[in-house]
Design an enzyme around this catalytic site. Sequence first.
Site, mmCIF file in Angstrom:
data_model
loop_
_atom_site.group_PDB
_atom_site.id
_atom_site.type_symbol
_atom_site.label_atom_id
_atom_site.label_comp_id
_atom_site.label_asym_id
_atom_site.label_seq_id
_atom_site.Cartn_x
_atom_site.Cartn_y
_atom_site.Cartn_z
ATOM 1 N N LYS A 168 34.586 36.122 33.971
ATOM 2 C CA LYS A 168 34.739 37.583 33.991
ATOM 3 C C LYS A 168 36.192 37.894 33.657
ATOM 4 O O LYS A 168 37.096 37.124 34.032
ATOM 5 C CB LYS A 168 34.380 38.094 35.390
ATOM 6 C CG LYS A 168 34.322 39.602 35.539
ATOM 7 C CD LYS A 168 33.918 39.968 36.981
ATOM 8 C CE LYS A 168 33.813 41.465 37.197
ATOM 9 N NZ LYS A 168 33.377 41.794 38.576
ATOM 10 N N SER A 216 29.466 44.815 38.659
ATOM 11 C CA SER A 216 30.371 44.951 37.527
ATOM 12 C C SER A 216 30.525 43.674 36.683
ATOM 13 O O SER A 216 31.139 43.709 35.623
ATOM 14 C CB SER A 216 31.756 45.340 38.050
ATOM 15 O OG SER A 216 32.267 44.312 38.875
ATOM 16 N N SER A 251 28.619 42.881 42.954
ATOM 17 C CA SER A 251 28.918 42.833 41.517
ATOM 18 C C SER A 251 28.418 41.587 40.809
ATOM 19 O O SER A 251 28.397 41.548 39.577
ATOM 20 C CB SER A 251 30.422 42.952 41.288
ATOM 21 O OG SER A 251 30.816 44.292 41.415
#
Lengths: 546, 489
Positions: free
Chosen positions: B28, B152, B176
């Site tokens: 990420k 996310s 997330s």
Amino acid sequence: MATPIATKTFRSLKHNFLKINNLLYTRIPFCKKKHQIIETAKQADQWQAVIGLEIHAQINSASKLFSGSGTSFSSVVNNQVALFDAAIPGTLPVLNKKCVEAGVLTGLALNCSINKVSKFDRKHYFYADLPAGYQITQQRQPIAHNGRINFTVFNPASPKHTIPRDMSVGIIQLQLEQDSGKSLHDEDNQHTLVDLNRAGIALMEIVTAPDMSDSEEAAALVKELQLVLQAIDTCNCKMEEGSLRVDANVSIHRPGEPLGVRTEVKNLNSIRFVAKAINYEIAEHKRILESGGVIVNETKSFDFKTGKTVSMRDKEMKQDYRFMPEPNLPPLRVYDNSDFPTTKKSSQAINIDTLRAALPVLPAEKRHHLVHQQGLSVAHALMLVADDDLMQYYNSVLAASPHLTPKLVMSVLATDLLACLYKAKLAISDCYLLPRLFAEVCSLLQAEAITTTTTTKLIQLMFNGETLPPADIIENYEWHKITDRAEIQRHCEEAVERNPKAVRKYREGKPRYFTKLVYHVQTKSNGCTDPLVVTEILKKLISEVS
Amino acid sequence: MSRAAEADRRISAGQPLSQLDGIPVAFKDNFCTKGVKTSCGSRMLRNFYPPYSATVVQRLAGKGTVMMGKTNMDEFAMGSGSVDSIYGPSRNPWSRSVRYRERRLGDAEPLRVQATSGQVSYSLPSSTEKQKTCEDDETLSDEDDWLIAGGSSGGSAVAVATGASFIALGSDTGGSVRNPASYCGVFGYKPTYGLVSRHGLIPLVNSMDAPSIFARSTDDLAAALEIVAGHDIRDSTTVREQYKPFSLPDDLSVKDLHVGIPTEYHAPGLSQGMLDAWSWVADLFDNAGAKVSRVSLPHTQYSIVCYSVLCACEVASNMARYDGIQFGHRSEQGSSTHALYAATRHEGFNDVVRGRIFAGNYFLLKRNYEKYFVKAQQVRQLIAEDYRHVFSSGVNVLLTPTTFGDAPSYRSFIGADNRTRSMQEDVFTQPANMAGIPAVSVPVMLSERGLPLGLQLMADNFHDKQLLTCAKWLESQVNFPRFDPVTDS
């Protein structure tokens, strides 16, 4: 009536104190002025000042509080900056054990209670030299609290403080926190330059109770704190390098009335400025209140060029620091012998009792020993403990000649040797008159082979390079103390004869004219007469003649 | 490529650095990667090339894995759809799956999902059972008609679902990782807080952020955990006790397991498909001999509102460093230092980030601190206490839905604002972050729309092995039809 010799001693003493002060803190010029201000204040009204200090002391650890970068003072700009110090995203604080030990040690030296669990908070404000936008500090649960610092207020140059007075001021708390970076404002090019070398260096913020009432007390506290921190080696206390910085909170009120509104003068970086800024603030508060004005709670800085404090414009707005717990540091746990975890090695956690046992002899204890075991005056004890080199010299003299009375040694040291050093603009560590030879001079004085006047001359001579042994010098110059009473009598009679005016004035009740008579004898006898004996004979002579 | 070649040589020489030597991993874009841009999906860090790598990045590289790239995310991980990024939204690969598209375009009937004890069967329903299951307008063009990946950490979920990467790291602060795992049909595992170092993870909420793992199987999760977990001197919140690496057993049994079903998770808005999946899996455990019982976590319902305060506060604080001085975006404007800060931060952050900073600073004001921050922390304690109570009563794992249903379409998702969406999306996942406990989303079945549904398992702090073992058992039972990049697109 002060005897002439006493007057002389006092003058020398005072002189030497000024000199010591001057050497260490260059305080002579302001002392007079300050006391003029205080004196005027005293006469004009009954205002009482209330002073509290916040002192930031940089811990002299090799690395920073939360990062591994170095901490030396004058290294190349932005050359001691770990990623964490520049607040690079994703970096986390790692607490430096050495800094915690320094905090605990300092807390113990200041008679604080150590909190076995303390916590870190974030204090938010935007400033170019504060890269993270917050400072990690210990606002809510500091490492140490509720302590005391004991010290002596004494300054012969200040009328209010000519007699040494013991004082005790509360320590509200001691907290660990990060220092900020430094900003340099380039006005010409409208730039601000930022140096992060200092950012993240460990500070101990020491908050005192508002227990002080004038600038001398505040200055004496800071001096004592310096001695304590240097003794335990947690801070080098170099105020000129910013290792020790003082914020002073000042307010004034009339006795019996509630405390006044306070102002805070930030970042005072010399003891002289501490005293000067406090005096200025007190005078300013008085001026405002007496002209019907209102004191505004504000933060000020001290302009050493003008000697005035000025409001810090960029902090005019009331700051809300939006404190919150630092989430990346677990609570800081320290132990003592009663609860040190058996699963941990002694190097893995901090033991308060181990640190307490490692505390060296502190300045107050040293002074107590000098006064009560060695019989020195408080003034001399203060002088010695404030100066490691002087103390070393003093100890070397006593070691060379253990039979010497400490009081006599210190008296000659403070009166004669320091005068020579001051005149030559040298420090005691540069003195080439060996303690052994100095001890020989003291021995002669103690054996009453020479007078104090001769001692002074002898020291001066030897200090200036005379290499003969003291006994030989005395022989050469015929400086033996005159013990023949008849000879002294002769000198005295001559003095009375030659100075009829002085005798008359003395009889009319003007004691200072007596000094002239003593001076006459001293001059004629080349300083080899004992002033006490001379005084006695002179008095007898004058009363006989009348 | 050279790293992959080196790994090849090591493997052919019979000396791999680890189980995962040569395996592609993705990170990420909030994990710092030395010299590789780490933007957090934000304009503020669009030019940020970190001078160091996060601990997890270093550890994975040290064991021979090959970084495939950085993955998309909501700006500074604030979001639950991976739609708020300067690089645009991440699309759920299932949008293109044949199974889903046929249904979207009206070519096929909704899937009839038969979940009986033991297995799920997918078949076409009879015409009488035909019903409209989607809220979306069916006349939408294909281009508008795509599904969000969840967030996310949506980019990482997509990378693993499509096979672009074998393993991907995300960060899980309120769900997330688990949320996009559920939507994308992969495993998403949030280890116990303190087990994996956060050093180098650009924070959202320091006290809840957990570096987390996406994979296509529980064994892969365990293999990755083995490499990244353990004390890190650079993160003081990692546990000091020697972390014992583990691999998951192959002979699985849940006979001695006590599975708790929290009644509060039966929340309004839960889709029928998710509810069916939940009861089906509960039955699976029951039939396999596990003890399954209802439990209560009375305070978890306050988790979201509590989170919105705590998150905003830490965001306000963590974002204070983005002033354009040391790194990142710096505005051209700025007559004074403070004007420069204001312009930089206005230009650099999106509305969501600025909104949270604003709220956080409000909550932290001296006059509000007790009312909001302190209260929220107290509620957080109560939530953690709920879990402690349940786990100390003998429950080993908790079984809940991960999300309300299958992946929503982009169009319906952006109908609500970010804050509302986050509050809805994180309901089932957020409480675990409050308590720090480990949780994993396991893909269990397809919905009637042909989209993955994930269920969440949670265990007590540091019972990660038990959690993953349980998840592995479930994996072996459900026979989830993975996304197949070849046949599905």
